[in-house]
Design a protein around this motif. Structure first.
Motif, PDB file in Angstrom:
ATOM      1  N   PHE A   1       3.574  -7.598   2.403  1.00  0.00           N
ATOM      2  CA  PHE A   1       2.186  -7.632   2.873  1.00  0.00           C
ATOM      3  C   PHE A   1       1.439  -6.418   2.319  1.00  0.00           C
ATOM      4  N   ARG A   2       0.149  -6.396   2.587  1.00  0.00           N
ATOM      5  CA  ARG A   2      -0.675  -5.295   2.094  1.00  0.00           C
ATOM      6  C   ARG A   2      -1.401  -4.646   3.267  1.00  0.00           C
TER       7      ARG A   2
ATOM      8  N   ASP B   1       0.817  -1.209   0.000  1.00  0.00           N
ATOM      9  CA  ASP B   1       0.000   0.000   0.000  1.00  0.00           C
ATOM     10  C   ASP B   1       0.858   1.270   0.000  1.00  0.00           C
ATOM     11  N   GLU B   2       2.160   1.106   0.265  1.00  0.00           N
ATOM     12  CA  GLU B   2       3.072   2.254   0.212  1.00  0.00           C
ATOM     13  C   GLU B   2       3.380   2.607  -1.243  1.00  0.00           C
ATOM     14  N   THR B   3       3.944   3.766  -1.417  1.00  0.00           N
ATOM     15  CA  THR B   3       4.350   4.163  -2.773  1.00  0.00           C
ATOM     16  C   THR B   3       5.555   3.340  -3.219  1.00  0.00           C
ATOM     17  N   MET B   4       5.741   3.246  -4.526  1.00  0.00           N
ATOM     18  CA  MET B   4       6.867   2.487  -5.062  1.00  0.00           C
ATOM     19  C   MET B   4       8.192   3.112  -4.651  1.00  0.00           C
ATOM     20  N   GLU B   5       8.213   4.437  -4.573  1.00  0.00           N
ATOM     21  CA  GLU B   5       9.440   5.121  -4.187  1.00  0.00           C
ATOM     22  C   GLU B   5       9.837   4.761  -2.754  1.00  0.00           C
TER      23      GLU B   5
ATOM     24  N   GLU C   1       3.939  -5.187  -9.547  1.00  0.00           N
ATOM     25  CA  GLU C   1       3.533  -6.426 -10.197  1.00  0.00           C
ATOM     26  C   GLU C   1       4.670  -7.448 -10.206  1.00  0.00           C
ATOM     27  N   ASN C   2       5.869  -7.046 -10.685  1.00  0.00           N
ATOM     28  CA  ASN C   2       6.944  -8.031 -10.710  1.00  0.00           C
ATOM     29  C   ASN C   2       7.514  -8.294  -9.318  1.00  0.00           C
ATOM     30  N   LEU C   3       7.241  -7.392  -8.352  1.00  0.00           N
ATOM     31  CA  LEU C   3       7.610  -7.681  -6.965  1.00  0.00           C
ATOM     32  C   LEU C   3       6.780  -8.832  -6.432  1.00  0.00           C
ATOM     33  N   ARG C   4       5.466  -8.796  -6.727  1.00  0.00           N
ATOM     34  CA  ARG C   4       4.593  -9.899  -6.297  1.00  0.00           C
ATOM     35  C   ARG C   4       4.960 -11.198  -6.993  1.00  0.00           C
ATOM     36  N   GLU C   5       5.347 -11.112  -8.263  1.00  0.00           N
ATOM     37  CA  GLU C   5       5.727 -12.322  -8.999  1.00  0.00           C
ATOM     38  C   GLU C   5       7.005 -12.957  -8.448  1.00  0.00           C
ATOM     39  N   ALA C   6       7.895 -12.102  -7.885  1.00  0.00           N
ATOM     40  CA  ALA C   6       9.157 -12.618  -7.335  1.00  0.00           C
ATOM     41  C   ALA C   6       8.992 -13.200  -5.935  1.00  0.00           C
ATOM     42  N   CYS C   7       7.796 -13.009  -5.346  1.00  0.00           N
ATOM     43  CA  CYS C   7       7.580 -13.474  -3.974  1.00  0.00           C
ATOM     44  C   CYS C   7       7.457 -14.994  -3.913  1.00  0.00           C
ATOM     45  N   GLN C   8       7.989 -15.547  -2.856  1.00  0.00           N
ATOM     46  CA  GLN C   8       7.811 -16.955  -2.544  1.00  0.00           C
ATOM     47  C   GLN C   8       6.631 -17.102  -1.594  1.00  0.00           C
ATOM     48  N   LYS C   9       5.903 -18.192  -1.713  1.00  0.00           N
ATOM     49  CA  LYS C   9       4.745 -18.416  -0.863  1.00  0.00           C
ATOM     50  C   LYS C   9       5.164 -18.382   0.601  1.00  0.00           C
TER      51      LYS C   9
ATOM     52  N   ILE D   1      -0.230 -10.931   4.818  1.00  0.00           N
ATOM     53  CA  ILE D   1       1.045 -11.181   4.148  1.00  0.00           C
ATOM     54  C   ILE D   1       0.809 -11.946   2.843  1.00  0.00           C
ATOM     55  N   GLU D   2       1.523 -11.552   1.808  1.00  0.00           N
ATOM     56  CA  GLU D   2       1.354 -12.167   0.493  1.00  0.00           C
ATOM     57  C   GLU D   2       2.543 -13.027   0.081  1.00  0.00           C
ATOM     58  N   GLY D   3       3.658 -12.877   0.755  1.00  0.00           N
ATOM     59  CA  GLY D   3       4.800 -13.703   0.412  1.00  0.00           C
ATOM     60  C   GLY D   3       6.083 -13.156   1.002  1.00  0.00           C
ATOM     61  N   VAL D   4       7.183 -13.792   0.622  1.00  0.00           N
ATOM     62  CA  VAL D   4       8.516 -13.386   1.058  1.00  0.00           C
ATOM     63  C   VAL D   4       9.375 -13.229  -0.191  1.00  0.00           C
TER      64      VAL D   4
END
Length: 426
Positions: free
Chosen positions: A241-242, A220-224, A269-277, A248-251
């Protein structure tokens, strides 16, 4: 025997005393052997150790052989001493023989050889195992007969002779052996081994990083703001997390996003894709179990949750290994700043300091089976949020609240009852 020259009788008596010393030292030496060292010597091919190990595999036969031989030579020595004394001094020689034989057997046949064997068991047991093994073969029928009679009497008393007890060591016995190892182990090695044994006593919630200290990425924070955190953090794995850490969505591992971060191409988007369960573990899991689970799951970080599924903190493989070999990071230096020694012997301690770490650092025994932090311990003892200047006792420890912040104790002054510093109020 009446026809034998007194010189022969004296020589035979000395020989029997030597035999008595042999049986006494062999018994004490064999039974006093360190079984673990004996096993190591036998595995390395030491012949004396192999023979001693074989004899100790049947302790009833070993003791039967020793007792038969020892009693035989002692009785024969007494008989020879009586004959010799009566020939020299007549009827009064019986009393002299009884007293003299008793003293000689005690000094030369029992106390001296057994003391030497107790001090140097391997020196006695290994060489004496050869003649003792041969004698056991010769006396085998008599040993078996006497053993059968003895076992029968034990069974009548309700004792099963085959019950030899548990030979394995408990964790407490191992811990005692390590404490008593002296210079055999270096302090570092002893600390590591004790740390391994202590893993059974400590659970995940005792060493986890509490949720209010967890460094993570909030989607929910800014990308910067997230990029700035990624560039400044010293951690290699971060929870993502959100809004709240309970969502929490991943590590994410820094290695998986490093190339995107250096090129300023990182997006949510690619940060979420790089997350491990995320990998969740209960807060009361023993560290010994969690260490094995990390290995089986091929993980290095876990999210600690309570019985309701709420996130309580995170635990890493590094944290568990740190319990064995010491901290790998600067967390121990950070914790050292939470405790400030005073000239009067008291300690000013941050309220967020873990009670278990306080005990470990200062060698204290504050209760650690309840609240994890000093603030929680004080709050539980008082049953309310204390004000500044409040003093209380917990066991042999005296505490003075120096500062509070919101609903917790910010820092407190703590000392033992024998220190007795003069309390000072702010």
């Amino acid at each position: 025997m009446e026809a034998l020259h007194p010189g022969y009788l004296v020589g035979l008596l000395i020989f029997l005393l030597a035999c008595s010393a042999f049986f006494s030292s062999a018994e004490t030496g064999l039974l006093g052997l360190n079984r673990h060292r004996l096993r190591q010597h036998a595995e390395k091919g030491h012949r004396g150790a192999k023979r001693a190990k074989a004899l100790l595999e049947h302790p009833d036969r070993l003791l039967g052989t020793i007792l038969i031989g020892n009693n035989f030579v002692n009785i024969l020595a007494s008989a020879i001493a009586t004959v010799l004394a009566t020939r020299l001094w007549g009827e009064v020689g019986i009393a002299i023989a009884t007293l003299g034989t008793t003293l000689a057997l005690l000094i030369f046949g029992e106390i001296t050889p057994k003391t030497l064997a107790a001090i140097r068991p391997e020196l006695m047991a290994y060489p004496f195992s050869r003649p003792l093994a041969q004698l056991q073969k010769i006396l085998y029928p008599l040993v078996i007969l006497l053993g059968w009679i003895s076992n029968g009497l034990l069974r009548l008393a309700g004792i099963a002779p085959q019950d030899k007890g548990i030979a394995s060591l408990t964790s407490e016995e191992l811990r005692s052996m390590l404490h008593e190892s002296g210079e055999t182990l270096s302090p570092n090695h002893r600390g590591m081994l004790l740390g391994i044994l202590d893993l059974e006593r400590v659970s995940v919630n005792d060493i986890m990083i509490p949720r209010n200290e967890v460094v993570g990425l909030d989607l929910d924070e800014t990308m910067e703001a997230m990029v700035e955190l990624l560039r400044s953090t010293s951690h290699t794995r971060l929870p993502v997390f959100r809004g709240d850490i309970n969502r929490i969505e991943g590590v994410v591992h820094m290695r998986h996003i490093a190339h995107l971060l250096t090129r300023n191409r990182l997006t949510k988007e690619n940060l979420r894709e790089a997350c491990q369960k995320p990998y969740f573990v209960p807060e009361n899991t023993p560290l010994a179990v969690q260490l094995i689970q990390f290995q089986q799951q091929k993980r290095r970080i876990a999210i600690v949750v309570d019985e309701y599924g709420d996130v309580q903190g995170i635990v890493t493989l590094e944290d568990i290994l740190g319990e064995i070999v010491g901290e790998f990071t600067n967390r121990d230096h950070q914790f050292a700043a939470d405790i400030r020694a005073q000239e009067d012997g008291s300690q000013i301690i941050d309220g967020a300091a873990h009670v278990r770490e306080v005990n470990k650092t200062l060698g204290w025994q504050l209760p650690s089976d309840g609240p994890r932090t000093l603030s929680g311990l004080i709050t539980e003892a008082l049953q309310n949020i204390p004000d500044c200047g409040v003093c209380l006792s917990i066991g042999r420890y005296r505490l003075e609240i120096l500062e509070t912040s919101g609903n917790r104790v910010k820092n407190a002054r703590v000392w033992t009852a024998d220190a007795r510093p003069s309390p000072t109020y702010d």
